[in-house]
Design a protein around this motif. Structure first.
Motif, PDB file in Angstrom:
ATOM      1  N   GLN A  87      -3.425  39.000  32.894  1.00  0.00           N
ATOM      2  CA  GLN A  87      -2.861  38.988  31.542  1.00  0.00           C
ATOM      3  C   GLN A  87      -3.526  37.923  30.679  1.00  0.00           C
ATOM      4  O   GLN A  87      -3.756  36.795  31.119  1.00  0.00           O
ATOM      5  N   LEU A  88      -3.826  38.295  29.440  1.00  0.00           N
ATOM      6  CA  LEU A  88      -4.419  37.373  28.479  1.00  0.00           C
ATOM      7  C   LEU A  88      -3.329  36.804  27.586  1.00  0.00           C
ATOM      8  O   LEU A  88      -2.334  37.488  27.293  1.00  0.00           O
ATOM      9  N   PRO A  89      -3.485  35.587  27.118  1.00  0.00           N
ATOM     10  CA  PRO A  89      -2.389  34.935  26.394  1.00  0.00           C
ATOM     11  C   PRO A  89      -2.119  35.497  25.003  1.00  0.00           C
ATOM     12  O   PRO A  89      -1.012  35.355  24.491  1.00  0.00           O
ATOM     13  N   ASP A  90      -3.122  36.130  24.376  1.00  0.00           N
ATOM     14  CA  ASP A  90      -2.959  36.453  22.964  1.00  0.00           C
ATOM     15  C   ASP A  90      -3.294  37.893  22.607  1.00  0.00           C
ATOM     16  O   ASP A  90      -3.361  38.249  21.431  1.00  0.00           O
ATOM     17  N   ARG A  91      -3.511  38.761  23.588  1.00  0.00           N
ATOM     18  CA  ARG A  91      -3.913  40.128  23.247  1.00  0.00           C
ATOM     19  C   ARG A  91      -3.631  41.072  24.408  1.00  0.00           C
ATOM     20  O   ARG A  91      -3.447  40.628  25.553  1.00  0.00           O
ATOM     21  N   GLU A  92      -3.602  42.357  24.056  1.00  0.00           N
ATOM     22  CA  GLU A  92      -3.358  43.373  25.068  1.00  0.00           C
ATOM     23  C   GLU A  92      -4.591  43.542  25.958  1.00  0.00           C
ATOM     24  O   GLU A  92      -5.718  43.416  25.497  1.00  0.00           O
ATOM     25  N   ALA A  93      -4.323  43.842  27.202  1.00  0.00           N
ATOM     26  CA  ALA A  93      -5.399  44.099  28.150  1.00  0.00           C
ATOM     27  C   ALA A  93      -4.973  45.200  29.094  1.00  0.00           C
ATOM     28  O   ALA A  93      -3.783  45.387  29.365  1.00  0.00           O
ATOM     29  N   ALA A  94      -5.952  45.945  29.570  1.00  0.00           N
ATOM     30  CA  ALA A  94      -5.701  47.038  30.510  1.00  0.00           C
ATOM     31  C   ALA A  94      -6.730  46.946  31.622  1.00  0.00           C
ATOM     32  O   ALA A  94      -7.847  46.453  31.422  1.00  0.00           O
ATOM     33  N   GLY A  95      -6.361  47.423  32.817  1.00  0.00           N
ATOM     34  CA  GLY A  95      -7.322  47.359  33.902  1.00  0.00           C
ATOM     35  C   GLY A  95      -6.722  47.831  35.193  1.00  0.00           C
ATOM     36  O   GLY A  95      -5.577  48.286  35.254  1.00  0.00           O
ATOM     37  N   LYS A  96      -7.510  47.707  36.260  1.00  0.00           N
ATOM     38  CA  LYS A  96      -7.060  48.177  37.566  1.00  0.00           C
ATOM     39  C   LYS A  96      -7.631  47.295  38.660  1.00  0.00           C
ATOM     40  O   LYS A  96      -8.805  46.923  38.629  1.00  0.00           O
ATOM     41  N   THR A  97      -6.774  46.965  39.602  1.00  0.00           N
ATOM     42  CA  THR A  97      -7.190  46.232  40.788  1.00  0.00           C
ATOM     43  C   THR A  97      -7.773  47.194  41.798  1.00  0.00           C
ATOM     44  O   THR A  97      -7.551  48.411  41.733  1.00  0.00           O
ATOM     45  N   GLY A  98      -8.516  46.649  42.757  1.00  0.00           N
ATOM     46  CA  GLY A  98      -9.058  47.480  43.824  1.00  0.00           C
ATOM     47  C   GLY A  98      -9.341  46.638  45.054  1.00  0.00           C
ATOM     48  O   GLY A  98      -9.922  45.556  44.940  1.00  0.00           O
ATOM     49  N   THR A  99      -8.905  47.142  46.193  1.00  0.00           N
ATOM     50  CA  THR A  99      -9.180  46.476  47.468  1.00  0.00           C
ATOM     51  C   THR A  99      -9.618  47.552  48.444  1.00  0.00           C
ATOM     52  O   THR A  99      -8.885  48.512  48.690  1.00  0.00           O
ATOM     53  N   SER A 100     -10.811  47.407  49.010  1.00  0.00           N
ATOM     54  CA  SER A 100     -11.348  48.448  49.882  1.00  0.00           C
ATOM     55  C   SER A 100     -10.814  48.296  51.298  1.00  0.00           C
ATOM     56  O   SER A 100     -10.063  47.381  51.620  1.00  0.00           O
ATOM     57  N   ASN A 101     -11.253  49.199  52.145  1.00  0.00           N
ATOM     58  CA  ASN A 101     -10.799  49.233  53.533  1.00  0.00           C
ATOM     59  C   ASN A 101     -11.069  47.905  54.229  1.00  0.00           C
ATOM     60  O   ASN A 101     -12.159  47.333  54.128  1.00  0.00           O
ATOM     61  N   GLU A 102     -10.053  47.399  54.918  1.00  0.00           N
ATOM     62  CA  GLU A 102     -10.120  46.144  55.664  1.00  0.00           C
ATOM     63  C   GLU A 102     -10.470  44.956  54.769  1.00  0.00           C
ATOM     64  O   GLU A 102     -11.001  43.947  55.238  1.00  0.00           O
ATOM     65  N   GLN A 103     -10.197  45.076  53.484  1.00  0.00           N
ATOM     66  CA  GLN A 103     -10.380  43.989  52.516  1.00  0.00           C
ATOM     67  C   GLN A 103     -11.820  43.463  52.489  1.00  0.00           C
ATOM     68  O   GLN A 103     -12.056  42.273  52.306  1.00  0.00           O
ATOM     69  N   ARG A 104     -12.768  44.374  52.610  1.00  0.00           N
ATOM     70  CA  ARG A 104     -14.169  43.961  52.540  1.00  0.00           C
ATOM     71  C   ARG A 104     -14.625  43.778  51.096  1.00  0.00           C
ATOM     72  O   ARG A 104     -15.616  43.077  50.857  1.00  0.00           O
ATOM     73  N   ASP A 105     -13.929  44.427  50.164  1.00  0.00           N
ATOM     74  CA  ASP A 105     -14.286  44.329  48.750  1.00  0.00           C
ATOM     75  C   ASP A 105     -13.021  44.171  47.930  1.00  0.00           C
ATOM     76  O   ASP A 105     -11.994  44.814  48.219  1.00  0.00           O
TER      77      ASP A 105
END
Length: 734
Positions: A612-630
């Motif tokens: 989250q940004l303090p002063d504006r809207e933001a959009a996005g997506k998290t991602g975690t690959s198999n076995e947390q390699r990425d």
């Protein structure tokens, strides 16, 4: 004629020779003169060498004969060698080209990169600032080179026997071979080596260019002899200033700069004619080890070497004591352009994206106007350093990468690893192909929205199994290992639920999901498997960031680009225009705006709250690959799109890191700095009208019951009414 007792009178005029002295004559008792010995015969030598007899005479005679024989052989051989040498020098003389044809000795052309404001920020290829003559450069540079490389340059004939003898003596004293280390070569001999004895590179004759260069740099006795011969021929054809001009234009001076003018512009942003003593000393000091001593590589070491050159200039009278003291007290430093703008990962990426018909090997010099924003680049690098210094355990070898671009795909910043300000290294932003994890899920929901689904449509999050042809039964699970039952598509995405994503993907069709992802810019093959919804396909960070830019711009594809125009130096019209940008539409604009709305919920309410940004809207997506390699976080504001990847180069699993953790932190730090001073704007999103009446949840598939959730009798909030109702039903029936 009368006679006289005691001798004959003179029959001729005065004798030709002086009379013998009294000591050589004897007088008889009667007073008459008598000769002590018989007069020598006319024509004979009056002095005889005493005859040497015995063994000593024989030995001396033998040595005399040998000496005369050796002298005869040596003198005749020297005469023949001199004649042969003269012929060879004369022949080489005829092969030497005019001076102007050998000033530019680069193997390839130069690339000068300009940022979006037109400021130079990087150089690649072999830089050549233009041919300059020895009388056009600063006198300090000319004097520094002579003082350092060949103090007797203006007095020898191309070869300095004293210099060679001195170099051999030093090498032997230091425990090296006679030709190892100090070479004793004059500037003329070094120029002969730079010219490769006049032999040009021919790919048909050499196995590779590196083999050609290795041959040019050979240090055998035979090669040294050829260099000496070539140097003498140059001395016969060219003036001393001509030879020095060739040397000053062809010498490599580090950081891709060939020649004094290119190096002066590269390091000090000024012409070679304007160099101060300390700057000239620094350039002259680079001649011994240009890459190691380059000020862009090690400024302090380069300054120390320059101080040695200043001492030589003072000792040889090129600088007064006051001038030398002043130069040593104010060592040369890099210009702001050279110090701050090295191009790094972004410039390397640009070189990888040059069109095939622009070949620097052809020695064309080009200027490239790029999309780089140096303010944004500095912001991304600062964010990377801040997070790793404060939130990553010391000693960790985890890496990260950042890409920032505009919605049309114009790349504004690129950081390809933790170490910033470097070039020629592995670029994790554009070269690392990694599993995308849940960062791929927006393409699943984009497909569903394009097919008419609403963000408020429901899907059941429950235990789920399906048969996969060739693999058998597959039972995926959520990352949290629990299930939430019926939920809207909005909630399924913002909480990154795996089961709903798989169900939506299977309902829409895996082939359509793959097509949408590919059309948005995922270049790697998208796997044809139910697990495609979980991000088992691979992509680079640059591809993923470009794909999200397509969501921001209303659903059109994007080809990330960094080149605005490419111009051959000296031409007015660009040879190449913009290399990329927006392409064809992938999904409807309304579907894209609804997806932006869903991704905003990920940041404001879901797994991406750390971004989250303090002063504006933001959009996005998290991602975690198999076995947390990425671990990924890719998102955008109304102005910019940014992607962050984190992981190990050897695929070691991350410890306690998901996309909503450190990657989201890096993203937030980057975008906060990027948007400093920019007026906030709303995201281009559409919130659909929620349904007036929530539809009854569909029962779970019969083959997929929920064992942990047993149907419960519906509870009422009115126990009195329930009691009365039961009594009435008992009386009157159902």
């Amino acid at each position: 004629m009368s006679t006289r007792k005691g001798g004959r009178g003179r029959l001729v005029a005065d004798r030709r020779y002086a009379k013998p002295s009294a000591s050589k004559r004897t007088t008889s008792a009667g007073g008459s003169k008598t000769r002590s010995r018989k007069a020598p015969a006319k024509g004979r030598n009056t002095r005889r060498k005493p005859a040497r007899r015995g063994l000593s005479g024989l030995i001396l005679g033998l040595f005399g004969f040998i000496g005369r024989l050796v002298w005869l052989v040596v003198s005749r051989t020297a005469l023949v060698v001199a004649l042969v040498l003269a012929v060879m020098v004369g022949y080489t003389y005829t092969t030497l080209p005019p001076v102007g044809e050998v000033l530019d000795g680069r193997a390839q052309g130069s690339v000068t990169m300009l940022d979006r404001e037109g400021r130079t920020f990087a150089w690649r290829g072999d830089q050549f600032g233009g041919a300059v003559r020895a009388d056009q450069v600063s006198r300090h540079l000319k004097n520094a080179v002579i003082a350092t490389e060949d103090r007797r340059f203006y007095w020898h004939f191309g070869v300095s026997p004293r210099g060679v003898a001195s170099a051999i003596r030093i090498n032997l004293r230091e425990g090296r071979g006679p030709l190892q280390g100090h070479g004793g070569s004059t500037i003329s001999q070094q120029t002969a080596k730079l010219l490769c004895l006049g032999q040009r590179y021919d790919p048909n004759e050499w196995e590779s260019e590196s083999a050609y260069i290795a041959d040019c740099r050979e240090t055998s006795i035979a090669r040294k002899a050829k260099e000496a011969l070539y140097a003498m021929a140059m001395e016969a054809k060219y003036s001393k200033d001509d030879i020095l001009s060739i040397y000053l234009n062809r010498a490599y001076l580090g950081a891709g700069a060939y020649g004094a003018e290119a190096a002066s512009q590269r390091y000090f942003s000024k012409p070679a004619s304007a160099l101060e003593p300390q700057e000239a000393a620094m350039l002259a000091g680079l001649l011994t080890a240009p890459s190691t001593l380059s000020p862009t590589n090690d400024l302090e070491r380069s300054q120390n070497r320059a101080a040695v050159v200043l001492n030589l200039m003072e000792d040889q009278g090129y600088l007064t004591a006051q001038e030398a003291d002043r130069a040593r007290a104010n060592p040369a430093t890099l210009s702001p352009e050279a110090e701050e703008n090295r191009g790094g990962y972004f410039a390397d990426w640009i070189m990888d994206t040059l069109p095939p018909f622009v070949n620097v090997d052809s020695r064309q010099d080009v200027d490239i106007r790029t999309t780089l924003d140096q303010r944004i680049q500095n912001a991304a690098e600062a964010a990377m350093r801040q997070v790793f210094e404060n939130k990553v355990r010391p000693g960790s070898e985890a890496q990260a990468a950042i890409v920032v671009m505009s919605a049309d795909g114009a790349v504004r910043a690129m950081v390809g690893g933790r170490k910033t300000g470097v070039s020629g290294v592995f670029n994790r932003a554009s070269q690392a192909v990694r599993q995308t994890g849940s960062a791929f899920k927006p393409f699943v929901y984009a497909t569903a929205l394009e097919l008419g689904r609403s963000p408020y449509d429901t899907v059941v999050d429950e235990p789920f199994c399906m048969n996969v042809p060739g693999s058998g039964e597959w039972c995926p699970k959520n990352y949290s290992r629990n299930y939430a039952g019926p939920m809207t598509l909005i909630d399924a995405l913002k909480h990154s639920r795996n089961i709903p994503a798989i169900k939506v993907s299977e309902e829409a069709g895996r082939d359509l999901v793959a097509k949408v992802a590919t059309d948005f810019g995922i270049q790697s093959d998208v796997v044809d498997s139910p697990s495609v919804a979980l991000g088992v396909s691979e992509a680079t960070l640059l591809e993923m960031t470009g794909a999200y830019a397509g969501i921001l711009n209303g659903g059109s594809s994007v080809q990330p680009y960094g080149i605005e125009s490419l111009t051959i130096k000296g031409d007015d019209e660009p040879l190449v225009g913009r290399r990329g940008g927006m392409g064809e539409r992938v999904i409807r604009e309304e579907a894209a705006r609804q997806l932006v709305f869903m991704l905003e919920k990920v940041v404001s309410e879901g797994t991406g709250r750390a971004a989250q940004l303090p002063d504006r809207e933001a959009a996005g997506k998290t991602g975690t690959s198999n076995e947390q390699r990425d671990a990924w976080f890719v998102g955008f504001t109304a102005d910019y799109v940014a992607g962050v990847w984190m992981g190990y180069d050897d695929n070691t699993p991350l410890t306690g890191v998901t996309g909503g953790g450190l990657p989201a932190d890096i993203w937030r730090e980057t975008m906060t700095r990027v948007h400093d001073g920019i007026e906030p704007k709303p995201l281009p999103m559409s919130q659909p009208e929620p349904p007036q009446r929530v539809a009854e949840p569909q029962p779970a598939p019969r083959q997929q019951p929920q064992p942990q959730r047993q149907p419960q009798p519906q509870q009422s909030n009115d126990p009195v009414g329930d009691f009365v109702g039961r009594v009435l039903r008992d009386i009157f029936g159902n």
